[in-house]
Design a protein around this motif. Structure first.
Motif, short mmCIF file in Angstrom:
data_model
loop_
_atom_site.label_atom_id
_atom_site.label_comp_id
_atom_site.label_asym_id
_atom_site.label_seq_id
_atom_site.Cartn_x
_atom_site.Cartn_y
_atom_site.Cartn_z
N TRP A 112 0.62 -1.20 0.10
CA TRP A 112 -0.01 -0.10 0.12
C TRP A 112 0.99 1.27 0.16
O TRP A 112 1.68 1.66 0.92
CB TRP A 112 -0.74 -0.02 1.39
N VAL A 113 0.67 1.88 -0.97
CA VAL A 113 1.64 2.99 -1.06
C VAL A 113 0.61 4.44 -0.83
O VAL A 113 -0.34 4.60 -1.67
CB VAL A 113 2.45 3.33 -2.51
N THR A 114 0.98 5.02 0.22
CA THR A 114 0.29 6.32 0.69
C THR A 114 1.21 7.33 0.96
O THR A 114 2.23 6.95 1.50
CB THR A 114 -0.73 6.01 1.74
N PRO A 115 0.74 8.63 1.03
CA PRO A 115 1.50 9.81 1.54
C PRO A 115 1.43 9.75 2.92
O PRO A 115 0.58 9.39 3.64
CB PRO A 115 0.83 10.86 0.92
N TYR A 116 2.53 10.04 3.54
CA TYR A 116 2.43 10.09 5.06
C TYR A 116 1.57 11.04 5.77
O TYR A 116 1.23 12.21 5.18
CB TYR A 116 3.81 10.58 5.54
N THR A 117 0.79 10.42 6.47
CA THR A 117 -0.21 11.17 7.47
C THR A 117 -0.07 10.81 8.74
O THR A 117 -0.21 9.49 8.95
CB THR A 117 -1.84 10.97 6.87
N GLU A 118 -0.09 11.68 9.74
CA GLU A 118 0.31 11.37 11.11
C GLU A 118 -1.01 10.63 11.70
O GLU A 118 -0.74 9.48 12.45
CB GLU A 118 0.35 12.54 12.04
N ALA A 119 -1.99 10.70 11.05
CA ALA A 119 -3.21 10.07 11.86
C ALA A 119 -3.53 8.62 11.12
O ALA A 119 -4.35 7.98 11.42
CB ALA A 119 -4.62 10.83 11.33
N GLU A 120 -2.67 8.38 10.10
CA GLU A 120 -2.81 6.94 9.56
C GLU A 120 -1.70 6.13 9.91
O GLU A 120 -1.14 5.36 9.01
CB GLU A 120 -3.04 7.03 8.07
N ARG A 121 -1.11 6.20 11.08
CA ARG A 121 0.07 5.57 11.52
C ARG A 121 0.02 4.10 11.60
O ARG A 121 0.91 3.24 11.27
CB ARG A 121 0.80 5.87 12.76
N PHE A 122 -1.17 3.39 11.76
CA PHE A 122 -1.59 1.99 11.94
C PHE A 122 -2.69 1.60 10.97
O PHE A 122 -3.63 2.26 11.01
CB PHE A 122 -1.70 1.69 13.55
N PRO A 123 -2.41 0.53 10.16
CA PRO A 123 -3.35 0.46 9.10
C PRO A 123 -4.54 -0.20 9.63
O PRO A 123 -5.48 -0.04 9.06
CB PRO A 123 -2.51 -0.89 8.62
N ALA A 124 -4.71 -0.69 10.78
CA ALA A 124 -5.98 -1.13 11.21
C ALA A 124 -6.59 -0.12 12.47
O ALA A 124 -7.55 -0.60 12.98
CB ALA A 124 -5.67 -2.74 12.00
N GLY A 125 -5.88 0.95 12.31
CA GLY A 125 -6.54 1.92 13.20
C GLY A 125 -5.58 2.11 14.71
O GLY A 125 -4.81 1.42 14.73
N GLU A 126 -5.96 3.07 15.28
CA GLU A 126 -4.97 3.20 16.56
C GLU A 126 -5.29 2.16 17.59
O GLU A 126 -4.51 1.80 18.27
CB GLU A 126 -5.24 4.73 17.20
N TYR A 127 -6.47 1.90 17.96
CA TYR A 127 -6.93 1.04 19.03
C TYR A 127 -7.89 -0.01 18.25
O TYR A 127 -9.14 0.30 18.17
CB TYR A 127 -7.61 1.53 20.19
N THR A 128 -7.47 -0.95 17.74
CA THR A 128 -8.23 -2.11 17.04
C THR A 128 -9.09 -2.74 17.90
O THR A 128 -8.70 -3.62 18.73
CB THR A 128 -7.25 -3.06 16.42
N PRO A 129 -10.52 -2.73 17.69
CA PRO A 129 -11.30 -3.55 18.46
C PRO A 129 -11.44 -4.87 18.06
O PRO A 129 -11.29 -5.24 16.95
CB PRO A 129 -12.64 -2.83 18.32
N GLN A 130 -11.50 -5.67 19.22
CA GLN A 130 -11.64 -7.19 18.88
C GLN A 130 -13.16 -7.66 18.64
O GLN A 130 -13.19 -8.91 18.65
CB GLN A 130 -10.85 -7.71 20.11
N ALA A 131 -13.99 -6.66 18.73
CA ALA A 131 -15.29 -7.25 18.18
C ALA A 131 -15.53 -7.58 16.85
O ALA A 131 -14.57 -7.12 16.01
CB ALA A 131 -16.18 -6.12 18.53
N VAL A 132 -16.59 -8.37 16.43
CA VAL A 132 -16.72 -8.60 15.00
C VAL A 132 -17.18 -7.30 14.47
O VAL A 132 -16.88 -7.12 13.13
CB VAL A 132 -17.95 -9.69 14.78
N GLU A 133 -17.94 -6.60 14.93
CA GLU A 133 -18.51 -5.45 14.11
C GLU A 133 -17.68 -4.17 14.34
O GLU A 133 -16.85 -4.11 15.20
CB GLU A 133 -19.77 -4.96 14.69
#
Length: 133
Positions: A112-133
């Motif tokens: 995945w080639v993307t420009p640097y964005t501070e808010a997009e440091r982690f591909p699955a989000g800052e705190y990935t929930p472990q729920a199905v939804e």
């Protein structure tokens, strides 16, 4: 990877090795090949899947015109995927029905080639929930 190849302005290209068409003058034995380099010019172009039949790699080069004095080519760094281990790890299963895919859609492509964005440091989000939804 947060790349800065001899500066912050970089270009990413996909590099494929493809067979050259048979031609009596230029390829009389049918064993020649060409390197085809395609610049990934947008974020949607930057979602790439590895293709072992083309010995695919990716080249990150300096977009400011800095040249390697020995090769005469732009200063660059090359990514060679899967040089150790399996030829290609399995990507996630069904893109539409896999529950993991909703949180891990980044695993549906090899690069995945993307420009640097501070808010997009982690591909699955800052705190990935472990729920199905």
């Amino acid at each position: 990877l947060d790349m800065a190849v001899d500066g912050n302005k970089n270009t990413v290209s996909e590099v494929d090795v493809v067979p050259q068409a048979f031609c009596l003058e230029k390829n009389p034995y049918g064993n020649a090949f060409n390197v085809v380099e395609t610049v990934l010019s947008s974020e949607s172009d930057g979602v790439r899947v590895y293709d072992s039949s083309k010995a695919r790699s990716w080249r990150i080069s300096n977009a400011e015109g800095k040249v390697n004095p020995i090769t005469g080519k732009s200063v660059s760094y090359k990514l060679y995927p899967f040089t150790r281990g399996a030829a290609q790890p399995a990507l996630l299963t069904d893109k539409h029905k896999c529950a993991v895919n909703h949180k891990g859609s980044f695993a549906n492509a090899s690069l995945w080639v993307t420009p640097y964005t501070e808010a997009e440091r982690f591909p699955a989000g800052e705190y990935t929930p472990q729920a199905v939804e």
